[in-house]
Design an enzyme around this catalytic site. Structure first.
Site, PDB file in Angstrom:
ATOM      1  N   ASP A  91      17.757 -53.223   4.626  1.00 13.89           N
ATOM      2  CA  ASP A  91      18.339 -53.408   5.962  1.00 13.89           C
ATOM      3  C   ASP A  91      18.688 -54.877   6.237  1.00 13.89           C
ATOM      4  O   ASP A  91      19.154 -55.212   7.326  1.00 13.89           O
ATOM      5  CB  ASP A  91      17.406 -52.860   7.059  1.00 13.89           C
ATOM      6  CG  ASP A  91      16.122 -53.660   7.207  1.00 13.89           C
ATOM      7  OD1 ASP A  91      15.878 -54.564   6.359  1.00 13.89           O
ATOM      8  OD2 ASP A  91      15.360 -53.403   8.154  1.00 13.89           O
TER       9      ASP A  91
ATOM     10  N   ASP B  36      10.368 -57.719   4.985  1.00 13.50           N
ATOM     11  CA  ASP B  36       9.350 -56.818   5.515  1.00 13.50           C
ATOM     12  C   ASP B  36       8.050 -56.938   4.730  1.00 13.50           C
ATOM     13  O   ASP B  36       7.973 -57.657   3.729  1.00 13.50           O
ATOM     14  CB  ASP B  36       9.875 -55.372   5.508  1.00 13.50           C
ATOM     15  CG  ASP B  36      10.457 -54.995   4.155  1.00 13.50           C
ATOM     16  OD1 ASP B  36       9.745 -55.164   3.149  1.00 13.50           O
ATOM     17  OD2 ASP B  36      11.639 -54.552   4.104  1.00 13.50           O
TER      18      ASP B  36
ATOM     19  N   ASP C  36      -0.540 -65.229  12.705  1.00 12.07           N
ATOM     20  CA  ASP C  36      -0.006 -66.065  13.763  1.00 12.07           C
ATOM     21  C   ASP C  36      -0.496 -65.504  15.089  1.00 12.07           C
ATOM     22  O   ASP C  36      -0.431 -64.295  15.318  1.00 12.07           O
ATOM     23  CB  ASP C  36       1.534 -66.035  13.727  1.00 12.07           C
ATOM     24  CG  ASP C  36       2.137 -67.392  14.005  1.00 12.07           C
ATOM     25  OD1 ASP C  36       1.803 -67.961  15.057  1.00 12.07           O
ATOM     26  OD2 ASP C  36       2.933 -67.867  13.183  1.00 12.07           O
TER      27      ASP C  36
ATOM     28  N   ASP D  21      13.135 -58.405   1.314  1.00 21.08           N
ATOM     29  CA  ASP D  21      13.484 -57.148   1.980  1.00 21.08           C
ATOM     30  C   ASP D  21      13.366 -55.992   0.995  1.00 21.08           C
ATOM     31  O   ASP D  21      14.052 -55.976  -0.023  1.00 21.08           O
ATOM     32  CB  ASP D  21      14.923 -57.276   2.515  1.00 21.08           C
ATOM     33  CG  ASP D  21      15.462 -55.947   3.025  1.00 21.08           C
ATOM     34  OD1 ASP D  21      14.649 -55.082   3.412  1.00 21.08           O
ATOM     35  OD2 ASP D  21      16.707 -55.784   3.034  1.00 21.08           O
TER      36      ASP D  21
ATOM     37  N   HIS E  21       8.889 -72.987   9.781  1.00 18.47           N
ATOM     38  CA  HIS E  21      10.071 -72.224  10.183  1.00 18.47           C
ATOM     39  C   HIS E  21      10.841 -72.886  11.330  1.00 18.47           C
ATOM     40  O   HIS E  21      11.866 -72.359  11.755  1.00 18.47           O
ATOM     41  CB  HIS E  21       9.635 -70.813  10.588  1.00 18.47           C
ATOM     42  CG  HIS E  21       8.719 -70.834  11.778  1.00 18.47           C
ATOM     43  ND1 HIS E  21       7.449 -71.355  11.720  1.00 18.47           N
ATOM     44  CD2 HIS E  21       8.889 -70.431  13.053  1.00 18.47           C
ATOM     45  CE1 HIS E  21       6.882 -71.270  12.907  1.00 18.47           C
ATOM     46  NE2 HIS E  21       7.739 -70.705  13.739  1.00 18.47           N
ATOM     47  N   ASP E  22      10.338 -73.999  11.851  1.00 19.80           N
ATOM     48  CA  ASP E  22      11.009 -74.699  12.960  1.00 19.80           C
ATOM     49  C   ASP E  22      11.668 -76.002  12.522  1.00 19.80           C
ATOM     50  O   ASP E  22      12.320 -76.664  13.329  1.00 19.80           O
ATOM     51  CB  ASP E  22       9.999 -75.048  14.057  1.00 19.80           C
ATOM     52  CG  ASP E  22       9.372 -73.832  14.712  1.00 19.80           C
ATOM     53  OD1 ASP E  22      10.025 -72.773  14.763  1.00 19.80           O
ATOM     54  OD2 ASP E  22       8.220 -73.950  15.172  1.00 19.80           O
TER      55      ASP E  22
ATOM     56  N   ASP F 277      -0.128 -70.554  17.938  1.00 21.61           N
ATOM     57  CA  ASP F 277       1.154 -71.055  18.429  1.00 21.61           C
ATOM     58  C   ASP F 277       0.972 -71.852  19.725  1.00 21.61           C
ATOM     59  O   ASP F 277       0.311 -71.379  20.657  1.00 21.61           O
ATOM     60  CB  ASP F 277       2.050 -69.831  18.702  1.00 21.61           C
ATOM     61  CG  ASP F 277       3.511 -70.187  18.874  1.00 21.61           C
ATOM     62  OD1 ASP F 277       4.116 -70.652  17.898  1.00 21.61           O
ATOM     63  OD2 ASP F 277       4.042 -69.988  19.983  1.00 21.61           O
TER      64      ASP F 277
ATOM     65  N   GLU G  43      -1.374 -75.114  16.564  1.00 15.52           N
ATOM     66  CA  GLU G  43      -0.096 -75.837  16.634  1.00 15.52           C
ATOM     67  C   GLU G  43      -0.032 -76.557  17.973  1.00 15.52           C
ATOM     68  O   GLU G  43      -0.172 -75.928  19.027  1.00 15.52           O
ATOM     69  CB  GLU G  43       1.081 -74.863  16.516  1.00 15.52           C
ATOM     70  CG  GLU G  43       2.406 -75.601  16.376  1.00 15.52           C
ATOM     71  CD  GLU G  43       3.598 -74.880  16.977  1.00 15.52           C
ATOM     72  OE1 GLU G  43       4.730 -75.142  16.551  1.00 15.52           O
ATOM     73  OE2 GLU G  43       3.397 -74.049  17.888  1.00 15.52           O
TER      74      GLU G  43
HETATM   75  O1  TEU Z   1       7.020 -73.754  18.283  1.00 16.09           O
HETATM   76  C1  TEU Z   1       6.672 -74.715  19.209  1.00 16.09           C
HETATM   77  C2  TEU Z   1       7.546 -75.910  19.403  1.00 16.09           C
HETATM   78  O2  TEU Z   1       7.334 -76.617  20.345  1.00 16.09           O
HETATM   79  C3  TEU Z   1       8.677 -76.315  18.547  1.00 16.09           C
HETATM   80  O3  TEU Z   1       8.356 -76.586  17.254  1.00 16.09           O
HETATM   81  C4  TEU Z   1       9.809 -75.358  18.749  1.00 16.09           C
HETATM   82  O4  TEU Z   1      10.083 -74.714  17.573  1.00 16.09           O
HETATM   83  C5  TEU Z   1      11.083 -75.994  19.214  1.00 16.09           C
HETATM   84  O5  TEU Z   1      11.840 -76.280  18.112  1.00 16.09           O
HETATM   85  C6  TEU Z   1      11.000 -77.174  20.064  1.00 16.09           C
HETATM   86  O6  TEU Z   1      12.224 -77.868  20.013  1.00 16.09           O
HETATM   87  C7  TEU Z   1       6.339 -72.538  18.281  1.00 16.09           C
HETATM   88  C8  TEU Z   1       6.853 -71.663  17.159  1.00 16.09           C
HETATM   89  O7  TEU Z   1       6.532 -72.267  15.935  1.00 16.09           O
HETATM   90  C9  TEU Z   1       8.315 -71.425  17.353  1.00 16.09           C
HETATM   91  O8  TEU Z   1       8.903 -70.737  16.303  1.00 16.09           O
HETATM   92  C10 TEU Z   1       8.467 -70.659  18.629  1.00 16.09           C
HETATM   93  O9  TEU Z   1       9.827 -70.518  18.937  1.00 16.09           O
HETATM   94  C11 TEU Z   1       7.762 -71.337  19.805  1.00 16.09           C
HETATM   95  O10 TEU Z   1       6.475 -71.829  19.497  1.00 16.09           O
HETATM   96  C12 TEU Z   1       7.576 -70.337  20.913  1.00 16.09           C
HETATM   97  O11 TEU Z   1       6.650 -69.366  20.515  1.00 16.09           O
END
Ligand code: TEU
Length: 570
Positions: free
Chosen positions: A29, A33, A102, A25, A342-343, A210, A269
């Site tokens: 804030d 960024d 993305d 950042d 990130h998931d 995505d 993805e």
């Molecule tokens: O994620 C798709 C997805 O199916 C999963 O990995 C999701 O994060 C979820 O945890 C299912 O349990 C993609 C992106 O990477 C995610 O950050 C988004 O929230 C999602 O698509 C919607 O755009």
């Protein structure tokens, strides 16, 4: 088969994912960024990565941290301006790296002008850009069960929301603020292609797409088996890898990339994708995507109740799964390799024990597979899951919805929290730990999500000067891929498939052989090796704690060892 000398550039490349909100950042804030990212490019260059994948920075109401886009050709003020973006891109290029955007086009935000028009009336020219359906007969709109299908959303609840303006429902596989685009409509596809060309004209080097295997739905939209919470159903078979997805991706490749020169990267993805489909998606002759993100190996610790019902990983399952993908995409197609994004929860907490040794052992295993490795921000430091005290510490829409629905359905809040602490996406989203100082050097203000208290000892600054750090181990792994063709394009053979704790495999290219042996357990392991490895050179190890004699390797907890044999030696 992808082989020297024709192997595409990305076979020897490593990609680094930046989640802008949590990276750096510059304004105070509390939200990362673009200027912050630009200021930290030295870190990436030092690590040696080739490509930066930038999670969404587009204009967005931020219902899903930018995966809900209201203008694809504008930068959200929270992240900066288009000029900031151009400066970042120029700096990335100046340092010899590439930048991949993305691409979130399965859905938009409900605040995107396309959807605002679409919902305004049944006769609106953009009505058919999204999936609108009347209430199910003989139900009445607004009554439970009136939704056009029984599908459960990825973020809990039904995938349909009633829109009062016209009394019809719209489809959203994710949050209600993420309506699904109707790819059957050629105008939608043309608009997406145009937007992609605009970014390529600006100089970006490709796209991470995505949930791109969800863009083709079976137009009948049938109910799924009722396996979901509260009688909801699983619609996966109706929207995943649907009838026209290959056609749509081939069209996209033609419309967007044909006639352009440059070194581009596309990665799709694809939740639930099988290796059979992945081979089709990534067969270069078909012209779809360069590689896909598959989810099999990150689902092996999901229990019968799904991701929030976790069970311990059996290493044999992991080897069987990743090994199958290596074989399946060995002759045709290409793998991407990842533990984190990130998931996903942090791998060092999930498949490791939180230690430096487990972080480096897991990294060694992943990076020496055949495929393109992805490093998620902080993974190169061994960043861990976060000690969320309660639901107030969580920010993610998926976790919050799950918590509230599960508790409403009568589950014990503490038990739900335990699962969220292990599997929730916020684990990946705590700020990058740059220093031991105020808020880990991430912000001068108060971060949007708490920094992990372990930043006092686990941070980038502390690792730069420590040759044994996780950071330097990642750097060495990346260097191995750059300097040794056997890592990039050598073939792959799994060894010791039935061993419960040791992950071992061999890579081979012409007369060069690499042996990777990693103890992915907290107790010492001894394994027998083929006799020729006694004379091999150790090219990498994450600890002094190994010993190889004529026929066996004694591996300390989480020890990983890479041996090399070249022509004359074998
Ligand atoms: O994620 C798709 C997805 O199916 C999963 O990995 C999701 O994060 C979820 O945890 C299912 O349990 C993609 C992106 O990477 C995610 O950050 C988004 O929230 C999602 O698509 C919607 O755009």
């Amino acid at each position: 088969m992808i082989d020297r000398p024709t192997a595409p550039w990305w076979t020897s490349a490593v990609v680094y994912q930046v989640y802008p909100r949590s990276f750096a950042d510059s304004t105070g804030d509390g939200i990362g960024d673009l200027v912050g990212i630009t200021s930290r490019l030295d870190h990436l260059q030092r690590l040696g990565v080739d490509v930066v994948w930038l999670s969404p920075i587009y204009l967005s109401p931020q219902a899903d941290n930018g995966y809900d886009i209201s203008d694809y050709q504008a930068v959200d003020p929270v992240f900066g301006t288009l000029e900031d973006f151009d400066r970042l891109l120029a700096q990335v290029h100046e340092r010899g790296m590439r930048l991949v955007m993305d691409l979130v086009v399965n859905h938009t935000s409900d605040e995107h002008p396309w959807f605002v028009e679409s919902r305004s009336g049944k006769d609106n020219p953009k009505r058919d850009w999204y999936w609108w359906r009347p209430a199910r007969e003989p139900f009445t709109a607004g009554e439970p069960g009136a939704e056009p299908t029984n599908w459960e959303s990825f973020f809990s609840g039904p995938t349909w929301t009633l829109d009062e303006t016209t009394g019809e429902y719209y489809l959203h596989l994710f949050d209600r603020k993420q309506p699904d685009l109707n790819w059957e409509n050629p105008e939608v596809r043309a608009a997406v292609h145009e937007m992609m060309r605009w970014w390529l004209d600006r100089g970006v080097d490709g796209f991470r797409m995505d949930v791109i295997n969800f863009i083709s739905k079976h137009p009948e939209l049938r109910d799924g088996p009722t396996t979901g919470t509260g009688g909801l159903g699983n619609g996966f078979a109706q929207f995943a890898t649907g009838p026209r997805v290959h056609e749509f991706l081939q069209e996209m490749r033609r419309e967007v990339f044909a006639g352009r020169t440059g070194n581009f990267l596309t990665v799709g993805e694809m939740p639930g994708v099988t290796w059979e489909d992945a081979r089709l998606f990534t067969d270069p002759a078909r012209g779809e995507v360069d590689m896909v993100f598959q989810f099999e190996h990150v689902s092996l610790d999901h229990g019968p109740g799904g991701k929030f019902d976790p069970k311990p990983l059996d290493l044999r399952d992991l080897k069987a799964s990743l090994g199958r993908w290596q074989t399946a995409l060995g002759e045709t197609g290409w793998n991407s390799l990842y533990w984190n994004n990130h998931d996903q929860p942090r791998v060092v907490s999930r498949f490791g024990d939180g230690s430096r040794e487990s972080a480096t052992a897991l990294a060694t295993v992943l990076h020496l597979h055949r495929g393109t490795p992805y490093v998620y921000q902080g993974e190169e430091l061994g960043m861990t899951n976060a000690p969320f005290a309660g639901v107030d510490d969580l920010r993610d829409v998926e976790s919050l919805n799950h918590f509230h629905r599960a508790v409403e359905a009568g589950q014990d809040p503490e038990a739900v929290l335990t699962a969220l602490r292990a599997m929730g996406r916020d684990n990946a989203r705590t700020p990058v730990q740059w220093t031991a100082d105020h808020e880990a050097g991430f912000t001068d203000g108060t971060p949007w999500i708490a920094v992990n208290p372990n930043h006092t000892w686990l941070n980038a600054a502390a690792q730069y000067d420590d040759p044994h750090s996780v950071f330097h181990h990642y750097r060495r792994l990346i260097e191995l891929r750059h300097t040794r063709p056997v890592v990039a394009v050598g073939d792959f053979t799994m060894l010791l498939a039935d061993h419960p704790h040791v992950y071992a495999f061999e890579r081979r290219l012409d007369d060069v052989r690499l042996l990777v042996v990693a103890n992915l357990h907290g107790t010492e392991q001894t394994v027998d090796l083929a006799p020729e490895w006694a004379g091999a050179t150790a090219v990498l190890s994450n600890t002094a704690g190994h010993d190889v004699d004529a026929s066996r390797a004694i591996l300390q907890p989480w020890a990983a060892l890479v041996l090399e044999l070249t022509g004359g030696q074998s």
